[in-house]
Enzyme design. Structure first.
Site, PDB file in Angstrom:
ATOM      1  N   ARG A  37       0.735  -1.101   0.042  1.00 55.46           N
ATOM      2  CA  ARG A  37      -0.007  -0.036   0.032  1.00 55.46           C
ATOM      3  C   ARG A  37       0.833   1.122   0.152  1.00 55.46           C
ATOM      4  O   ARG A  37       1.828   1.408   0.765  1.00 55.46           O
ATOM      5  CB  ARG A  37      -0.962   0.148   1.247  1.00 55.46           C
ATOM      6  CG  ARG A  37      -2.002  -0.955   1.190  1.00 55.46           C
ATOM      7  CD  ARG A  37      -2.736  -1.097   2.707  1.00 55.46           C
ATOM      8  NE  ARG A  37      -3.956  -1.918   2.450  1.00 55.46           N
ATOM      9  CZ  ARG A  37      -5.123  -1.699   2.275  1.00 55.46           C
ATOM     10  NH1 ARG A  37      -5.462  -0.511   2.061  1.00 55.46           N
ATOM     11  NH2 ARG A  37      -5.916  -2.653   2.271  1.00 55.46           N
ATOM     12  N   LEU A  68      -4.054   1.865  -3.169  1.00 54.87           N
ATOM     13  CA  LEU A  68      -5.207   1.298  -3.467  1.00 54.87           C
ATOM     14  C   LEU A  68      -6.757   2.056  -3.337  1.00 54.87           C
ATOM     15  O   LEU A  68      -7.567   1.403  -3.463  1.00 54.87           O
ATOM     16  CB  LEU A  68      -5.298   0.067  -2.736  1.00 54.87           C
ATOM     17  CG  LEU A  68      -3.914  -0.927  -3.031  1.00 54.87           C
ATOM     18  CD1 LEU A  68      -3.829  -2.218  -2.044  1.00 54.87           C
ATOM     19  CD2 LEU A  68      -3.955  -1.405  -4.449  1.00 54.87           C
ATOM     20  N   HIS A 133      -4.012 -15.385  16.165  1.00 62.54           N
ATOM     21  CA  HIS A 133      -2.506 -15.676  15.666  1.00 62.54           C
ATOM     22  C   HIS A 133      -1.984 -17.228  15.507  1.00 62.54           C
ATOM     23  O   HIS A 133      -2.937 -18.010  16.130  1.00 62.54           O
ATOM     24  CB  HIS A 133      -1.463 -14.946  16.538  1.00 62.54           C
ATOM     25  CG  HIS A 133      -1.524 -13.320  16.088  1.00 62.54           C
ATOM     26  ND1 HIS A 133      -0.876 -12.950  14.703  1.00 62.54           N
ATOM     27  CD2 HIS A 133      -1.926 -12.277  16.796  1.00 62.54           C
ATOM     28  CE1 HIS A 133      -0.726 -11.633  15.030  1.00 62.54           C
ATOM     29  NE2 HIS A 133      -1.586 -11.126  16.061  1.00 62.54           N
ATOM     30  N   ASP A 134      -0.997 -17.484  15.093  1.00 63.29           N
ATOM     31  CA  ASP A 134      -0.596 -18.625  15.184  1.00 63.29           C
ATOM     32  C   ASP A 134      -1.098 -19.649  16.369  1.00 63.29           C
ATOM     33  O   ASP A 134      -1.383 -20.682  16.254  1.00 63.29           O
ATOM     34  CB  ASP A 134       1.004 -18.941  14.998  1.00 63.29           C
ATOM     35  CG  ASP A 134       1.565 -20.292  15.045  1.00 63.29           C
ATOM     36  OD1 ASP A 134       1.520 -20.961  16.069  1.00 63.29           O
ATOM     37  OD2 ASP A 134       1.908 -20.853  13.926  1.00 63.29           O
ATOM     38  N   ASP A 163       1.473 -21.114  11.196  1.00 62.47           N
ATOM     39  CA  ASP A 163       2.153 -20.053  10.340  1.00 62.47           C
ATOM     40  C   ASP A 163       2.888 -20.735   9.456  1.00 62.47           C
ATOM     41  O   ASP A 163       2.760 -20.326   7.958  1.00 62.47           O
ATOM     42  CB  ASP A 163       3.076 -18.830  11.126  1.00 62.47           C
ATOM     43  CG  ASP A 163       2.142 -17.827  11.532  1.00 62.47           C
ATOM     44  OD1 ASP A 163       0.732 -17.741  11.528  1.00 62.47           O
ATOM     45  OD2 ASP A 163       2.707 -16.858  12.236  1.00 62.47           O
TER      46      ASP A 163
END
Length: 380
Positions: A37, A68, A133-134, A163
């Site tokens: 971005r 974007l 998260h993981d 992950d």
């Protein structure tokens, strides 16, 4: 160079398994264009957590930053998809659709496109839109509960399972499978790779053992979770560690021979009731010598004993050096590309790019006048 030479992939900058999956494909020769971005300083994914110049997961690809929020940028991406074989994104479900870059739009521009989506919970399901998260994805797979010592809390296996193996590698496998299928059908498709699915898949052997009555839900009481005395890690006299994996009877016999153990109590290798006692006895023996002394004793044998190396030691180990398991890129020691290929070896890795390179659009079919127009519009 590499077996994926000629494959073109668009990657949307993200964190965790999506960039690692893209790295795996880029390592093997795919041309991966990373789209970031266009925004202010500190806007890169992981800003404040990772130094972009040292982020190994971003090696081997060029970068272009786009605003974007502008329709011209969205059209630029859609133009890029026309010449791409695959697209990889790692946002929450619905983000790409809100940008105007969802699968339906992109596949309309390129029906052969393989659209890889990397999330924690998946594109569907009751938790699909939740953060995580993981460690959270690992929790729901049954894997986290199974890792750790008896009577102790679950042990976090870094972020390797969800992950890494269950995310990045599953994503890369799915994208490659989609590309292979598209060669015959001429049609692309969406690859929905979820870390919770992948972590569960990596537990297949444990679920097999459980179905056979050979796996207990209690941590540290099974063959492969450190419950067995012949499959665990042990501290040596110098505070360093060795790993023991002498499962087969002939390897187990060598372990006892090289450690000098003649105690008949060890003859019942598979008697689970003895494992805690035998582990304590073996630990006492291992603690009498240093790690290097044990390595010298076990060197060249099939006793399945190895030193537990730290991240400074691993690149220096003779086996890793002979295999070139690690390499150095821009002064950063890092794992080399894998697996190995006899006829189409990949090129040495290139450092991660920290600056946008709009010129890459010329290589993807844009004209110089179009590039100038995009600059003038502030898209680049």
């Amino acid at each position: 160079m590499g077996p994926l030479q000629g494959i073109k992939i668009i990657e949307f900058a993200a964190l965790g398994p999506a960039p690692m999956g893209s790295m795996l494909l880029a390592d093997l020769g795919a041309e991966v264009l990373r789209i970031e971005r266009k925004a202010g300083a500190g806007s890169r994914p992981g800003a404040g957590l990772f130094d972009p110049a040292l982020d190994i997961l971003n090696r081997n690809r060029r970068v272009v930053a786009l605003d974007l929020k502008q329709p011209e940028a969205i059209e630029t991406v859609l133009r890029l998809t026309e010449g791409a074989d695959a697209l990889i994104e790692g946002f929450r479900p619905g983000v790409m659709e809100r940008l105007g870059l969802g699968p339906e739009v992109c596949l309309a521009r390129n029906p052969r496109l393989v659209y890889g989506r990397m999330t924690g919970w998946g594109q569907s399901g009751t938790l699909a839109h939740a953060a995580g998260h993981d460690i959270n994805y690992l929790s729901l797979s049954g894997a986290l509960h199974a890792i750790g010592e008896a009577g102790r809390k679950p042990v976090v296996p870094l972020n390797l399972v969800a992950d890494g193996g269950g995310g990045a590698m599953l994503l890369a496998l799915g994208v490659l499978a989609g590309l292979l299928e598209a060669r015959g059908s001429g049609r692309g498709q969406v690859v929905d790779a979820a870390m919770t699915d992948g972590a569960a898949l990596l537990m297949s052997m444990m679920y097999t053992l459980k179905a056979m009555g050979q796996w207990q839900v209690e941590r540290g009481s099974n063959l492969l979770d450190g419950g067995a005395h012949f499959y665990d890690t042990y501290p040596c006299r110098d505070g360093r560690w060795i790993s023991v994996g002498a499962i087969e009877p002939q390897f187990y016999a060598l372990l006892l021979q090289k450690t000098g153990i003649s105690d008949p109590d060890f003859d019942a290798q598979w008697d689970r009731s003895r494992w805690p006692r035998l582990k304590a006895k073996l630990a006492q023996v291992i603690a009498t010598r240093t790690r290097d002394e044990w390595c010298a004793i076990f060197d060249g044998t099939d006793a399945c004993v190895a030193p537990v190396l730290d991240m400074d030691e691993a690149p220096r180990h003779p086996h890793n050096r002979s295999r070139h398991t690690f390499t150095e890129v821009g002064g950063v020691v890092q794992p080399a590309a894998a697996p190995r290929f006899s006829r189409t070896p990949p090129a040495p890795p290139t450092p991660p790019r920290t600056a946008s390179d709009p010129q890459v659009l010329l290589d993807w079919g844009f004209g110089t006048d179009e590039l100038a127009a995009l600059r003038q519009q502030g898209v680049l």
